[in-house]
Design a protein around this motif. Sequence first.
Motif, PDB file in Angstrom:
ATOM      1  N   PRO A 363     -18.077 -56.556  32.365  1.00 19.56           N
ATOM      2  CA  PRO A 363     -19.398 -56.672  32.996  1.00 19.56           C
ATOM      3  C   PRO A 363     -20.212 -55.381  33.022  1.00 19.56           C
ATOM      4  N   THR A 364     -19.559 -54.248  32.807  1.00 16.98           N
ATOM      5  CA  THR A 364     -20.248 -52.972  32.995  1.00 16.98           C
ATOM      6  C   THR A 364     -20.521 -52.231  31.682  1.00 16.98           C
ATOM      7  N   TYR A 365     -20.313 -52.893  30.560  1.00 17.54           N
ATOM      8  CA  TYR A 365     -20.544 -52.221  29.283  1.00 17.54           C
ATOM      9  C   TYR A 365     -21.525 -53.022  28.445  1.00 17.54           C
ATOM     10  N   PRO A 366     -22.508 -52.435  27.787  1.00 18.54           N
ATOM     11  CA  PRO A 366     -22.852 -51.013  27.830  1.00 18.54           C
ATOM     12  C   PRO A 366     -23.492 -50.595  29.155  1.00 18.54           C
ATOM     13  N   ASP A 367     -23.981 -51.549  29.942  1.00 19.47           N
ATOM     14  CA  ASP A 367     -24.435 -51.164  31.277  1.00 19.47           C
ATOM     15  C   ASP A 367     -24.266 -52.356  32.214  1.00 19.47           C
ATOM     16  N   VAL A 368     -24.643 -52.183  33.462  1.00 19.66           N
ATOM     17  CA  VAL A 368     -24.348 -53.214  34.458  1.00 19.66           C
ATOM     18  C   VAL A 368     -25.300 -54.411  34.397  1.00 19.66           C
ATOM     19  N   SER A 369     -26.169 -54.453  33.401  1.00 20.25           N
ATOM     20  CA  SER A 369     -26.992 -55.650  33.179  1.00 20.25           C
ATOM     21  C   SER A 369     -26.305 -56.641  32.242  1.00 20.25           C
ATOM     22  N   ARG A 370     -25.128 -56.277  31.765  1.00 23.21           N
ATOM     23  CA  ARG A 370     -24.515 -57.036  30.670  1.00 23.21           C
ATOM     24  C   ARG A 370     -24.463 -58.549  30.925  1.00 23.21           C
ATOM     25  N   ASN A 397     -28.331 -50.473  41.513  1.00 22.65           N
ATOM     26  CA  ASN A 397     -29.683 -50.898  41.862  1.00 22.65           C
ATOM     27  C   ASN A 397     -29.959 -52.344  41.403  1.00 22.65           C
ATOM     28  N   ASP A 398     -30.610 -53.108  42.266  1.00 22.91           N
ATOM     29  CA  ASP A 398     -30.924 -54.502  41.936  1.00 22.91           C
ATOM     30  C   ASP A 398     -31.752 -54.647  40.658  1.00 22.91           C
ATOM     31  N   SER A 399     -32.442 -53.571  40.288  1.00 19.90           N
ATOM     32  CA  SER A 399     -33.307 -53.689  39.108  1.00 19.90           C
ATOM     33  C   SER A 399     -32.511 -54.033  37.845  1.00 19.90           C
ATOM     34  N   TYR A 400     -31.201 -53.711  37.831  1.00 18.77           N
ATOM     35  CA  TYR A 400     -30.375 -54.099  36.676  1.00 18.77           C
ATOM     36  C   TYR A 400     -30.321 -55.623  36.538  1.00 18.77           C
ATOM     37  N   VAL A 401     -30.478 -56.298  37.668  1.00 19.66           N
ATOM     38  CA  VAL A 401     -30.502 -57.761  37.632  1.00 19.66           C
ATOM     39  C   VAL A 401     -31.939 -58.247  37.459  1.00 19.66           C
ATOM     40  N   THR A 402     -32.824 -57.713  38.300  1.00 17.25           N
ATOM     41  CA  THR A 402     -34.164 -58.307  38.376  1.00 17.25           C
ATOM     42  C   THR A 402     -34.981 -58.097  37.106  1.00 17.25           C
ATOM     43  N   LYS A 403     -34.589 -57.118  36.278  1.00 20.46           N
ATOM     44  CA  LYS A 403     -35.340 -56.955  35.025  1.00 20.46           C
ATOM     45  C   LYS A 403     -34.987 -58.062  34.011  1.00 20.46           C
ATOM     46  N   THR A 404     -33.974 -58.839  34.303  1.00 20.85           N
ATOM     47  CA  THR A 404     -33.641 -59.958  33.416  1.00 20.85           C
ATOM     48  C   THR A 404     -34.254 -61.239  33.984  1.00 20.85           C
ATOM     49  N   ASN A 405     -34.255 -62.291  33.162  1.00 19.48           N
ATOM     50  CA  ASN A 405     -34.986 -63.504  33.525  1.00 19.48           C
ATOM     51  C   ASN A 405     -34.136 -64.509  34.322  1.00 19.48           C
ATOM     52  N   ARG A 406     -33.018 -64.905  33.830  1.00 21.99           N
ATOM     53  CA  ARG A 406     -32.039 -65.795  34.492  1.00 21.99           C
ATOM     54  C   ARG A 406     -32.573 -67.157  34.907  1.00 21.99           C
ATOM     55  N   GLN A 407     -33.705 -67.566  34.344  1.00 26.52           N
ATOM     56  CA  GLN A 407     -34.278 -68.866  34.734  1.00 26.52           C
ATOM     57  C   GLN A 407     -33.415 -70.032  34.263  1.00 26.52           C
ATOM     58  N   SER A 408     -32.592 -69.792  33.253  1.00 25.02           N
ATOM     59  CA  SER A 408     -31.758 -70.896  32.737  1.00 25.02           C
ATOM     60  C   SER A 408     -30.672 -71.305  33.730  1.00 25.02           C
ATOM     61  N   LEU A 409     -30.322 -70.407  34.658  1.00 26.61           N
ATOM     62  CA  LEU A 409     -29.191 -70.695  35.558  1.00 26.61           C
ATOM     63  C   LEU A 409     -29.460 -71.897  36.455  1.00 26.61           C
ATOM     64  N   ARG A 410     -28.458 -72.755  36.567  1.00 28.72           N
ATOM     65  CA  ARG A 410     -28.526 -73.885  37.501  1.00 28.72           C
ATOM     66  C   ARG A 410     -27.480 -73.761  38.595  1.00 28.72           C
ATOM     67  N   LEU A 411     -26.322 -73.163  38.242  1.00 27.41           N
ATOM     68  CA  LEU A 411     -25.198 -73.146  39.165  1.00 27.41           C
ATOM     69  C   LEU A 411     -24.392 -71.862  38.969  1.00 27.41           C
ATOM     70  N   LEU A 412     -23.901 -71.311  40.078  1.00 27.02           N
ATOM     71  CA  LEU A 412     -23.049 -70.120  40.012  1.00 27.02           C
ATOM     72  C   LEU A 412     -21.694 -70.459  40.611  1.00 27.02           C
ATOM     73  N   GLY A 413     -20.660 -69.757  40.157  1.00 29.50           N
ATOM     74  CA  GLY A 413     -19.335 -70.006  40.711  1.00 29.50           C
ATOM     75  C   GLY A 413     -18.564 -68.717  40.880  1.00 29.50           C
ATOM     76  N   THR A 414     -17.573 -68.738  41.777  1.00 31.41           N
ATOM     77  CA  THR A 414     -16.685 -67.588  41.928  1.00 31.41           C
ATOM     78  C   THR A 414     -15.249 -68.045  42.069  1.00 31.41           C
ATOM     79  N   VAL A 415     -14.350 -67.147  41.725  1.00 27.37           N
ATOM     80  CA  VAL A 415     -12.912 -67.417  41.816  1.00 27.37           C
ATOM     81  C   VAL A 415     -12.145 -66.114  41.835  1.00 27.37           C
ATOM     82  N   GLY A 416     -10.992 -66.127  42.474  1.00 26.62           N
ATOM     83  CA  GLY A 416     -10.054 -65.018  42.315  1.00 26.62           C
ATOM     84  C   GLY A 416      -9.726 -64.294  43.590  1.00 26.62           C
TER      85      GLY A 416
END
Length: 681
Positions: A363-370, A397-416
Amino acid sequence: MSSPTLIDNSITNNTIIWDKSSLPDKIQTFDEYKSLYTLSIEDPNRFWKMAAERLNWYHFPTKIKNTEFDYRTERGVDIKWFEDGIINVCYNCLDRHIEKDPNIANQIALIFEPDIPTDTHHHITYGELLCKVKKFANVLKKHGIKKGDRVTIYMPMVIEACIALLACARIGAIHSVVFGGFSSHSVAERISDCNGTIVITSDFGVRGGKCIPLKSKIDQALLMPECNTVKTVIVFQRYYGMENLKDDCVERRKTLEWVNGRDFWAHEELETVNDICEPEQMNAEDPLFILYTSGSTGKPKGILHTTGGYLTYVNLTFKYVFAYNPGEIYMCSADVGWITGHSYVVYGPLANQATTVVFEGIPTYPDVSRFWNIIDKHQINIFYTAPTAIRSLMAHNDSYVTKTNRQSLRLLGTVGEPINPEAWRWYCNVVGNGRCPIVDTWWQTETGGFMITPIPNAWELEAGSATLPFFGIQTQIFDEKTRKPLEIPDRGELCIRDSWPGQARSLYGNHKRFIDVYFKPYPGYYFSGDGCEIKKNGYHWITGRVDDVLVISGHNIGTAEVESALVQHVAVAEAAVVGYPDPIKNQGMYCFVTLKDNVLESDELRKELIKTVRDVIGAHVHPDIIHFAPNLPKTRSGKIMRRILRKIVEPDIHNLGDTSTLNDPTVVDELIRTSPRTKLT
Ligand code: 6R9
């Protein structure tokens, strides 16, 4: 007694039991869930027969459930599902979709996203994947592999790893995938435990821009006498983006050691076979795979999963929990070396004819926007990852996320791991823009698939709770001291009453250990090893491994809760809490805290963190030691090794146990050097 614990305890009151002859495509309302849940408990034979009808069988089972959980009975612990059913897992993941509709041959099955983003990614259709699987299955056959043989797979996260799994399933060979980060010693231990005769590997893998030697680790493993059963090594060549690779990778291929007569290039072998390969007709209870998982003591446990029940379970859990719609793009970031990779990168998605992403990198390569860039690149609709990844990304910084679009996402999940509400909210609001439900799925290698999990939009979510049990799963919490069942609301040790089709059947070659670990602690129940609080509304809150619960001045404190409190502080990226012996309070509380980028350590901050914990949980909870630790010892799958942290703080640094599964063993030395407790010795 058997009434399940659910919202308002009302599951059996006013609940209309499902009376249709098949399962719905989706679970849309809580009433629908209740109705089916009640059926699944009161008439598991009818429920799981309908679930099995979602698959294609050579012979549809006439017997559905035949299980015994109580080791004290004459039969002993014995788990059989669909026992006279005949089926093939690979056929159900590939052939049947195309036989039903030839156009599916052109649908993308796997999207491969390489470690280096500028390398070309690959799309592979169901038709192409089937052809490649058949050919590789023929390579295995050519080397004498047949039904029941054990095949060790030690691969990077590439399409060929999935092909290897499916090819084994096609011919009835039992795969044992060993995560590509394990040392040669650990691989050798796993090969010898299952007496494997063949290893499938790759010349190297690439992760986080670094070359990971795989074949050479196998060479070292096979020098060990316990591995002399291995006669054949099939080696895939990493073929894409070679122009972007660093010199050491290229060099590694040139200098690869080769044992003639034992080692074979996969691409050369594939030239010698055709693509005709009928699937092997397997009994539902024939083994499908072994997957090693670490226990609290002793050598790794070879968790054994079988064919029909496992596939029925992962097929249904994937469909309902991700509410998968045809055509959607799904990504699970887990490596195929872990159960999540088996059940929810390969078997669950493919059995549902989904399009699933295979991600080679981190998730962190090449940067945290991966991750977020991948979501945009492949227009991912469903994204499933681990809390540890979320927490590490959230530290930036949140900007690593917010500079991307992510409109395609419908559902998120977590495990572990338990996800702390702070990380849950960040995932929900920053990553999902507040639009996407989060399914926090609690399950284990041993359970095969999801056990406690939300079903999106069927009921309200609560940040940090895995919510309610899946169909067929009856949870029961016990008091660890009295060993008695607890009424909800309460917290205790989490057990499961009665069997579900996806559960492990045994430990490979050691049924006694299987019974000792999972069935002796609470006779008649499967013991999960996790603690859980079940609230009045029936929601489940996993409190972490039960050996991670602290008892301080008579109070039981889940380390996960304290960690969750700590990470609520703006300065904290990650925290791990363990206990150490204290003559007065029984245990003291030791908190390892990783601060966010650019935050300075200070005594002032220590005080603030202690206050945060007291404020969040209660005044009785008081961290004794806050140790600022830039890095924590983690397994390669990202789980914090609390066992080692406990040894450091006890302190018992000469008995750290096996540190070979750590991502970076030097972290341990640094913690020992800086711990105030080790200075005591
Ligand atoms: C699938 C997987 C199993 C252990 C399990 C528990 C922890 C997994 C969790 C969770 C809280 C969740 N765990 N999912 N804890 N909430 N949603 O991870 O299998 O590697 O065998 O680990 O992971 O402690 O007992 P595995």
